[in-house]
Design a protein around this motif. Structure first.
Motif, PDB file in Angstrom:
ATOM      1  N   SER A  81       0.841  -1.182   0.000  1.00  0.00           N
ATOM      2  CA  SER A  81       0.000   0.000   0.000  1.00  0.00           C
ATOM      3  C   SER A  81       0.881   1.239   0.000  1.00  0.00           C
ATOM      4  CB  SER A  81      -0.904   0.002   1.229  1.00  0.00           C
ATOM      5  OG  SER A  81      -1.671   1.181   1.261  1.00  0.00           O
ATOM      6  N   THR A  82       0.599   2.149  -0.907  1.00  0.00           N
ATOM      7  CA  THR A  82       1.375   3.380  -0.974  1.00  0.00           C
ATOM      8  C   THR A  82       0.769   4.471  -0.101  1.00  0.00           C
ATOM      9  OG1 THR A  82       0.141   4.078  -2.921  1.00  0.00           O
ATOM     10  CG2 THR A  82       2.207   2.899  -3.299  1.00  0.00           C
ATOM     11  N   THR A  83      -0.413   4.207   0.420  1.00  0.00           N
ATOM     12  CA  THR A  83      -1.087   5.202   1.249  1.00  0.00           C
ATOM     13  C   THR A  83      -1.238   4.670   2.664  1.00  0.00           C
ATOM     14  OG1 THR A  83      -2.336   5.966  -0.663  1.00  0.00           O
ATOM     15  CG2 THR A  83      -3.156   6.616   1.495  1.00  0.00           C
ATOM     16  N   GLU A  84      -0.534   5.290   3.583  1.00  0.00           N
ATOM     17  CA  GLU A  84      -0.691   4.924   4.980  1.00  0.00           C
ATOM     18  C   GLU A  84      -1.840   5.749   5.544  1.00  0.00           C
ATOM     19  OE1 GLU A  84       1.705   5.386   9.148  1.00  0.00           O
ATOM     20  OE2 GLU A  84       2.874   5.069   7.337  1.00  0.00           O
ATOM     21  N   ARG A  85      -2.723   5.095   6.248  1.00  0.00           N
ATOM     22  CA  ARG A  85      -3.869   5.782   6.836  1.00  0.00           C
ATOM     23  C   ARG A  85      -3.775   5.672   8.350  1.00  0.00           C
ATOM     24  NH1 ARG A  85      -8.737   6.494   3.919  1.00  0.00           N
ATOM     25  NH2 ARG A  85      -8.350   6.324   1.717  1.00  0.00           N
ATOM     26  N   THR A  86      -4.096   6.757   9.005  1.00  0.00           N
ATOM     27  CA  THR A  86      -4.161   6.757  10.454  1.00  0.00           C
ATOM     28  C   THR A  86      -5.396   7.541  10.885  1.00  0.00           C
ATOM     29  OG1 THR A  86      -2.793   8.742  10.644  1.00  0.00           O
ATOM     30  CG2 THR A  86      -1.656   6.624  10.784  1.00  0.00           C
ATOM     31  N   ILE A  87      -5.822   7.264  12.096  1.00  0.00           N
ATOM     32  CA  ILE A  87      -6.933   7.982  12.705  1.00  0.00           C
ATOM     33  C   ILE A  87      -6.400   8.615  13.981  1.00  0.00           C
ATOM     34  CG2 ILE A  87      -9.143   7.713  13.892  1.00  0.00           C
ATOM     35  CD1 ILE A  87      -9.669   5.351  11.978  1.00  0.00           C
ATOM     36  N   LYS A  88      -6.679   9.886  14.161  1.00  0.00           N
ATOM     37  CA  LYS A  88      -6.264  10.574  15.381  1.00  0.00           C
ATOM     38  C   LYS A  88      -7.508  10.870  16.210  1.00  0.00           C
ATOM     39  CE  LYS A  88      -3.647  14.555  16.988  1.00  0.00           C
ATOM     40  NZ  LYS A  88      -2.906  15.751  16.575  1.00  0.00           N
ATOM     41  N   PHE A  89      -7.493  10.390  17.456  1.00  0.00           N
ATOM     42  CA  PHE A  89      -8.623  10.616  18.362  1.00  0.00           C
ATOM     43  C   PHE A  89      -8.074  10.887  19.750  1.00  0.00           C
ATOM     44  CE2 PHE A  89     -12.029   8.944  21.208  1.00  0.00           C
ATOM     45  CZ  PHE A  89     -12.998   9.889  20.883  1.00  0.00           C
ATOM     46  N   ARG A  90      -8.477  12.015  20.311  1.00  0.00           N
ATOM     47  CA  ARG A  90      -8.018  12.456  21.631  1.00  0.00           C
ATOM     48  C   ARG A  90      -6.495  12.483  21.710  1.00  0.00           C
ATOM     49  NH1 ARG A  90     -12.472   9.161  25.129  1.00  0.00           N
ATOM     50  NH2 ARG A  90     -14.212  10.509  24.615  1.00  0.00           N
ATOM     51  N   GLY A  91      -5.872  12.920  20.623  1.00  0.00           N
ATOM     52  CA  GLY A  91      -4.424  13.078  20.587  1.00  0.00           C
ATOM     53  C   GLY A  91      -3.641  11.807  20.316  1.00  0.00           C
ATOM     54  N   VAL A  92      -4.311  10.667  20.226  1.00  0.00           N
ATOM     55  CA  VAL A  92      -3.642   9.389  19.981  1.00  0.00           C
ATOM     56  C   VAL A  92      -3.814   9.014  18.517  1.00  0.00           C
ATOM     57  CG1 VAL A  92      -3.531   6.946  20.605  1.00  0.00           C
ATOM     58  CG2 VAL A  92      -4.076   8.659  22.359  1.00  0.00           C
ATOM     59  N   VAL A  93      -2.713   8.658  17.866  1.00  0.00           N
ATOM     60  CA  VAL A  93      -2.749   8.260  16.459  1.00  0.00           C
ATOM     61  C   VAL A  93      -2.837   6.737  16.382  1.00  0.00           C
ATOM     62  CG1 VAL A  93      -1.503   8.291  14.269  1.00  0.00           C
ATOM     63  CG2 VAL A  93      -1.442  10.296  15.769  1.00  0.00           C
ATOM     64  N   HIS A  94      -3.843   6.257  15.643  1.00  0.00           N
ATOM     65  CA  HIS A  94      -4.081   4.822  15.475  1.00  0.00           C
ATOM     66  C   HIS A  94      -3.893   4.457  14.007  1.00  0.00           C
ATOM     67  CE1 HIS A  94      -5.904   4.520  19.495  1.00  0.00           C
ATOM     68  NE2 HIS A  94      -6.455   5.687  19.216  1.00  0.00           N
ATOM     69  N   PRO A  95      -2.953   3.552  13.691  1.00  0.00           N
ATOM     70  CA  PRO A  95      -2.787   3.134  12.295  1.00  0.00           C
ATOM     71  C   PRO A  95      -3.975   2.302  11.816  1.00  0.00           C
ATOM     72  CG  PRO A  95      -1.192   2.018  13.729  1.00  0.00           C
ATOM     73  CD  PRO A  95      -2.003   2.930  14.590  1.00  0.00           C
ATOM     74  N   VAL A  96      -4.355   2.520  10.566  1.00  0.00           N
ATOM     75  CA  VAL A  96      -5.403   1.737   9.928  1.00  0.00           C
ATOM     76  C   VAL A  96      -4.721   0.636   9.125  1.00  0.00           C
ATOM     77  CG1 VAL A  96      -7.298   1.754   8.257  1.00  0.00           C
ATOM     78  CG2 VAL A  96      -6.956   3.720   9.783  1.00  0.00           C
ATOM     79  N   VAL A  97      -5.088  -0.596   9.412  1.00  0.00           N
ATOM     80  CA  VAL A  97      -4.517  -1.749   8.720  1.00  0.00           C
ATOM     81  C   VAL A  97      -5.252  -1.945   7.399  1.00  0.00           C
ATOM     82  CG1 VAL A  97      -4.113  -4.242   8.873  1.00  0.00           C
ATOM     83  CG2 VAL A  97      -3.939  -2.818  10.925  1.00  0.00           C
ATOM     84  N   GLU A  98      -4.492  -2.134   6.329  1.00  0.00           N
ATOM     85  CA  GLU A  98      -5.121  -2.385   5.033  1.00  0.00           C
ATOM     86  C   GLU A  98      -5.986  -3.641   5.144  1.00  0.00           C
ATOM     87  OE1 GLU A  98      -3.922  -2.570   0.326  1.00  0.00           O
ATOM     88  OE2 GLU A  98      -2.361  -2.798   1.827  1.00  0.00           O
ATOM     89  N   MET A  99      -7.178  -3.589   4.562  1.00  0.00           N
ATOM     90  CA  MET A  99      -8.136  -4.680   4.698  1.00  0.00           C
ATOM     91  C   MET A  99      -7.620  -5.957   4.039  1.00  0.00           C
ATOM     92  SD  MET A  99     -12.219  -4.863   3.866  1.00  0.00           S
ATOM     93  CE  MET A  99     -12.693  -3.797   5.197  1.00  0.00           C
TER      94      MET A  99
END
Length: 111
Positions: free
Chosen positions: A11-29
């Motif tokens: 995957s050439t696109t890394e996705r993350t979610i930031k919630f309450r200051g914490v960054v969570h990586p999104v795992v490719e499905m």
């Protein structure tokens, strides 16, 4: 001889979610995650279940794709946040209803 190097496909696109200051990586499905998610969605549609079951199914799909996000944190979010996260992990990048929600990098410009 021709060789198909599947290891070169990343995957050439890394996705993350930031919630309450914490960054969570999104795992490719993965294929398994896709099968589980679509099986659950088809079952819910066929059974005509209520909104509660749909929300639980959405939360379960998010937890499979964002393993560092715990259930307690996710269940503390608003339904609107849950919906936006689901859309994001499903590959959607445009959120016309919100400004500065998706950026190229943390603190970067909006996509």
């Amino acid at each position: 001889m021709k060789v198909l190097n599947i290891d070169a496909i990343v995957s050439t696109t890394e996705r993350t979610i930031k919630f309450r200051g914490v960054v969570h990586p999104v795992v490719e499905m993965s294929v398994e995650n896709f099968v589980v998610t679509t099986t659950d969605a088809e079952r819910l549609e066929k059974e005509g279940v209520g909104i509660r079951s749909q929300v639980i199914g959405t939360a379960d799909a998010i937890l499979r794709s964002v393993p560092s996000l715990d259930k307690e944190t996710l269940y503390g979010m608003s339904l609107n946040q849950l919906t936006v996260i689901y859309r994001f992990i499903s590959g959607e990048d445009e959120f016309e209803d919100y400004e500065n929600v998706v950026s190229d990098e943390e603190g970067g410009e909006k996509k």
